[in-house]
Write a protein that holds these residues in place. Structure first.
Motif, PDB file in Angstrom:
ATOM      1  N   ASP A  11       0.835  -1.198   0.000  1.00 29.41           N
ATOM      2  CA  ASP A  11       0.000   0.000   0.000  1.00 29.41           C
ATOM      3  C   ASP A  11       0.877   1.258   0.000  1.00 29.41           C
ATOM      4  O   ASP A  11       0.649   2.185  -0.783  1.00 29.41           O
ATOM      5  N   TYR A  12       1.867   1.288   0.866  1.00 28.63           N
ATOM      6  CA  TYR A  12       2.761   2.441   0.943  1.00 28.63           C
ATOM      7  C   TYR A  12       3.546   2.605  -0.356  1.00 28.63           C
ATOM      8  O   TYR A  12       3.668   3.715  -0.893  1.00 28.63           O
ATOM      9  N   TYR A  13       4.055   1.511  -0.882  1.00 24.79           N
ATOM     10  CA  TYR A  13       4.845   1.565  -2.111  1.00 24.79           C
ATOM     11  C   TYR A  13       3.992   2.043  -3.283  1.00 24.79           C
ATOM     12  O   TYR A  13       4.465   2.782  -4.150  1.00 24.79           O
ATOM     13  N   ASP A  14       2.723   1.672  -3.293  1.00 28.57           N
ATOM     14  CA  ASP A  14       1.819   2.140  -4.341  1.00 28.57           C
ATOM     15  C   ASP A  14       1.719   3.668  -4.311  1.00 28.57           C
ATOM     16  O   ASP A  14       1.725   4.316  -5.360  1.00 28.57           O
ATOM     17  N   LYS A  15       1.644   4.240  -3.133  1.00 25.25           N
ATOM     18  CA  LYS A  15       1.569   5.707  -3.004  1.00 25.25           C
ATOM     19  C   LYS A  15       2.864   6.365  -3.495  1.00 25.25           C
ATOM     20  O   LYS A  15       2.835   7.412  -4.155  1.00 25.25           O
ATOM     21  N   ILE A  16       3.987   5.756  -3.174  1.00 25.74           N
ATOM     22  CA  ILE A  16       5.272   6.264  -3.652  1.00 25.74           C
ATOM     23  C   ILE A  16       5.308   6.226  -5.180  1.00 25.74           C
ATOM     24  O   ILE A  16       5.703   7.196  -5.833  1.00 25.74           O
ATOM     25  N   ARG A  17       4.876   5.104  -5.746  1.00 25.47           N
ATOM     26  CA  ARG A  17       4.903   4.941  -7.205  1.00 25.47           C
ATOM     27  C   ARG A  17       3.961   5.934  -7.888  1.00 25.47           C
ATOM     28  O   ARG A  17       4.285   6.458  -8.967  1.00 25.47           O
ATOM     29  N   GLN A  18       2.820   6.205  -7.302  1.00 28.52           N
ATOM     30  CA  GLN A  18       1.904   7.193  -7.891  1.00 28.52           C
ATOM     31  C   GLN A  18       2.577   8.555  -7.999  1.00 28.52           C
ATOM     32  O   GLN A  18       2.435   9.246  -9.014  1.00 28.52           O
ATOM     33  N   ALA A  51      13.287   1.137 -12.698  1.00 26.28           N
ATOM     34  CA  ALA A  51      12.619  -0.124 -13.038  1.00 26.28           C
ATOM     35  C   ALA A  51      13.553  -1.324 -12.943  1.00 26.28           C
ATOM     36  O   ALA A  51      13.205  -2.358 -12.364  1.00 26.28           O
ATOM     37  N   ALA A  52      14.730  -1.179 -13.515  1.00 23.26           N
ATOM     38  CA  ALA A  52      15.661  -2.309 -13.563  1.00 23.26           C
ATOM     39  C   ALA A  52      16.205  -2.661 -12.179  1.00 23.26           C
ATOM     40  O   ALA A  52      16.334  -3.846 -11.839  1.00 23.26           O
ATOM     41  N   ILE A  53      16.506  -1.657 -11.373  1.00 20.81           N
ATOM     42  CA  ILE A  53      16.989  -1.933 -10.012  1.00 20.81           C
ATOM     43  C   ILE A  53      15.897  -2.597  -9.193  1.00 20.81           C
ATOM     44  O   ILE A  53      16.157  -3.561  -8.453  1.00 20.81           O
ATOM     45  N   GLU A  54      14.673  -2.082  -9.307  1.00 15.28           N
ATOM     46  CA  GLU A  54      13.563  -2.681  -8.563  1.00 15.28           C
ATOM     47  C   GLU A  54      13.436  -4.167  -8.898  1.00 15.28           C
ATOM     48  O   GLU A  54      13.386  -5.011  -8.005  1.00 15.28           O
ATOM     49  N   ARG A  55      13.393  -4.472 -10.193  1.00 14.84           N
ATOM     50  CA  ARG A  55      13.139  -5.852 -10.616  1.00 14.84           C
ATOM     51  C   ARG A  55      14.364  -6.752 -10.481  1.00 14.84           C
ATOM     52  O   ARG A  55      14.267  -7.884 -10.008  1.00 14.84           O
ATOM     53  N   TYR A  56      15.506  -6.272 -10.950  1.00 15.17           N
ATOM     54  CA  TYR A  56      16.664  -7.149 -11.069  1.00 15.17           C
ATOM     55  C   TYR A  56      17.610  -7.129  -9.881  1.00 15.17           C
ATOM     56  O   TYR A  56      18.511  -7.958  -9.804  1.00 15.17           O
ATOM     57  N   LEU A  57      17.413  -6.204  -8.964  1.00 12.28           N
ATOM     58  CA  LEU A  57      18.207  -6.214  -7.746  1.00 12.28           C
ATOM     59  C   LEU A  57      17.312  -6.547  -6.554  1.00 12.28           C
ATOM     60  O   LEU A  57      17.450  -7.607  -5.965  1.00 12.28           O
ATOM     61  N   TYR A  58      16.374  -5.676  -6.251  1.00  9.04           N
ATOM     62  CA  TYR A  58      15.549  -5.881  -5.048  1.00  9.04           C
ATOM     63  C   TYR A  58      14.653  -7.112  -5.152  1.00  9.04           C
ATOM     64  O   TYR A  58      14.622  -7.932  -4.230  1.00  9.04           O
ATOM     65  N   ALA A  59      13.931  -7.250  -6.243  1.00  9.10           N
ATOM     66  CA  ALA A  59      13.008  -8.385  -6.361  1.00  9.10           C
ATOM     67  C   ALA A  59      13.765  -9.713  -6.441  1.00  9.10           C
ATOM     68  O   ALA A  59      13.267 -10.734  -5.960  1.00  9.10           O
ATOM     69  N   GLU A  60      14.943  -9.706  -7.011  1.00  8.36           N
ATOM     70  CA  GLU A  60      15.733 -10.938  -7.056  1.00  8.36           C
ATOM     71  C   GLU A  60      16.261 -11.303  -5.671  1.00  8.36           C
ATOM     72  O   GLU A  60      16.156 -12.442  -5.235  1.00  8.36           O
ATOM     73  N   THR A  61      16.834 -10.328  -4.984  1.00  2.00           N
ATOM     74  CA  THR A  61      17.481 -10.640  -3.712  1.00  2.00           C
ATOM     75  C   THR A  61      16.489 -11.016  -2.615  1.00  2.00           C
ATOM     76  O   THR A  61      16.832 -11.819  -1.749  1.00  2.00           O
ATOM     77  N   LEU A  84       8.362   3.822 -20.834  1.00  2.00           N
ATOM     78  CA  LEU A  84       7.249   3.777 -19.879  1.00  2.00           C
ATOM     79  C   LEU A  84       6.673   2.374 -19.758  1.00  2.00           C
ATOM     80  O   LEU A  84       6.330   1.933 -18.658  1.00  2.00           O
ATOM     81  N   ALA A  85       6.586   1.660 -20.868  1.00  2.00           N
ATOM     82  CA  ALA A  85       6.083   0.277 -20.828  1.00  2.00           C
ATOM     83  C   ALA A  85       7.031  -0.600 -20.011  1.00  2.00           C
ATOM     84  O   ALA A  85       6.588  -1.421 -19.197  1.00  2.00           O
ATOM     85  N   PHE A  86       8.334  -0.431 -20.204  1.00  2.00           N
ATOM     86  CA  PHE A  86       9.330  -1.184 -19.437  1.00  2.00           C
ATOM     87  C   PHE A  86       9.201  -0.867 -17.949  1.00  2.00           C
ATOM     88  O   PHE A  86       9.194  -1.771 -17.109  1.00  2.00           O
ATOM     89  N   LYS A  90       8.131  -3.933 -15.432  1.00  2.00           N
ATOM     90  CA  LYS A  90       9.053  -4.409 -14.385  1.00  2.00           C
ATOM     91  C   LYS A  90       8.469  -4.184 -12.998  1.00  2.00           C
ATOM     92  O   LYS A  90       8.680  -4.979 -12.086  1.00  2.00           O
ATOM     93  N   HIS A  91       7.703  -3.117 -12.844  1.00  2.00           N
ATOM     94  CA  HIS A  91       7.044  -2.862 -11.565  1.00  2.00           C
ATOM     95  C   HIS A  91       6.011  -3.954 -11.279  1.00  2.00           C
ATOM     96  O   HIS A  91       5.955  -4.474 -10.152  1.00  2.00           O
ATOM     97  N   GLN A  92       5.230  -4.317 -12.268  1.00  2.00           N
ATOM     98  CA  GLN A  92       4.226  -5.371 -12.060  1.00  2.00           C
ATOM     99  C   GLN A  92       4.899  -6.709 -11.736  1.00  2.00           C
ATOM    100  O   GLN A  92       4.438  -7.441 -10.854  1.00  2.00           O
ATOM    101  N   GLU A  93       5.969  -7.023 -12.417  1.00  2.00           N
ATOM    102  CA  GLU A  93       6.714  -8.251 -12.118  1.00  2.00           C
ATOM    103  C   GLU A  93       7.235  -8.216 -10.678  1.00  2.00           C
ATOM    104  O   GLU A  93       7.150  -9.211  -9.951  1.00  2.00           O
ATOM    105  N   SER A  94       7.766  -7.081 -10.268  1.00  2.00           N
ATOM    106  CA  SER A  94       8.296  -6.944  -8.910  1.00  2.00           C
ATOM    107  C   SER A  94       7.195  -7.061  -7.875  1.00  2.00           C
ATOM    108  O   SER A  94       7.363  -7.729  -6.845  1.00  2.00           O
ATOM    109  N   LEU A  95       6.054  -6.419  -8.135  1.00  5.48           N
ATOM    110  CA  LEU A  95       4.936  -6.501  -7.186  1.00  5.48           C
ATOM    111  C   LEU A  95       4.471  -7.936  -6.996  1.00  5.48           C
ATOM    112  O   LEU A  95       4.132  -8.337  -5.876  1.00  5.48           O
ATOM    113  N   ALA A  96       4.466  -8.716  -8.064  1.00  4.39           N
ATOM    114  CA  ALA A  96       4.076 -10.124  -7.949  1.00  4.39           C
ATOM    115  C   ALA A  96       5.043 -10.857  -7.016  1.00  4.39           C
ATOM    116  O   ALA A  96       4.620 -11.672  -6.186  1.00  4.39           O
ATOM    117  N   ILE A  97       6.318 -10.558  -7.129  1.00  4.47           N
ATOM    118  CA  ILE A  97       7.321 -11.189  -6.262  1.00  4.47           C
ATOM    119  C   ILE A  97       7.160 -10.701  -4.826  1.00  4.47           C
ATOM    120  O   ILE A  97       7.123 -11.511  -3.893  1.00  4.47           O
TER     121      ILE A  97
END
Length: 170
Positions: A11-18, A51-61, A84-86, A90-97
């Motif tokens: 919920d908090y992260y969604d507000k940050i992303r908005q 996008a790339a750090i969120e998905r490929y660093l944080y979501a992976e680790t 923008l699509a990327f 990547k955000h949606q992929e990260s949120l799923a993780i």
């Protein structure tokens, strides 16, 4: 701020992303490759990097895997629509993780790319701080170009000052 549950984090992260999305929407399409100095991130680089750090660093680790971040260049996405699509994909992929984590998992240790250990909730807090850091760069870039930006919390500093001045007269 301790993150104690996955739903509260999401919920908090969604507000940050908005807020990040609102300032990104101010970037003119013909300025996506603008930078203030040769060799520094462009607007597009900033967006791809978030996008790339969120998905490929944080979501992976947080899954116990090694970071897979390899940069934020144009090979990931080039024109504004692709960037923008990327960013959103990547955000949606990260949120799923992140959604798959348990509240108890927030207390587990994460191996950082530098070889250190950090509690998962602190690592997720660092993710948010990282996004805010790069969002500030976007605000600064837009300011250099004289492009108006939205206030972060609804009012500009001038509006807060005016309201405070009026309130002190009452």
């Amino acid at each position: 701020m301790e993150i104690s549950s996955i739903p509260s984090f999401l919920d908090y992260y969604d507000k940050i992303r908005q807020r990040t999305e609102r300032v990104i929407a101010c970037i003119p399409a013909d300025q996506f490759d603008w930078t203030y100095r040769e060799g520094k991130f462009t607007f597009a680089d900033q967006i791809r990097h978030i996008a790339a750090i969120e998905r490929y660093l944080y979501a992976e680790t947080v899954q116990g895997r090694s970071a897979a971040y390899t940069g934020c260049g144009k090979a990931l996405a080039d024109d504004p629509e692709q960037v923008l699509a990327f960013f959103r994909e990547k955000h949606q992929e990260s949120l799923a993780i992140f959604s798959s984590l348990s509240d108890q998992g927030l207390q587990q240790k994460i191996q950082t790319p530098g070889g250190g250990q950090i509690t998962c909730w602190k690592w997720l807090r660092a993710l948010i701080e990282h996004e805010i850091h790069h969002r500030a760069h976007i605000y600064t870039y837009l300011g250099i170009l004289g492009i108006p930006t939205p206030p972060i919390f609804g009012l500009t500093s001038e509006q807060v000052q005016e309201q405070s001045t009026q309130a002190s007269k009452i």
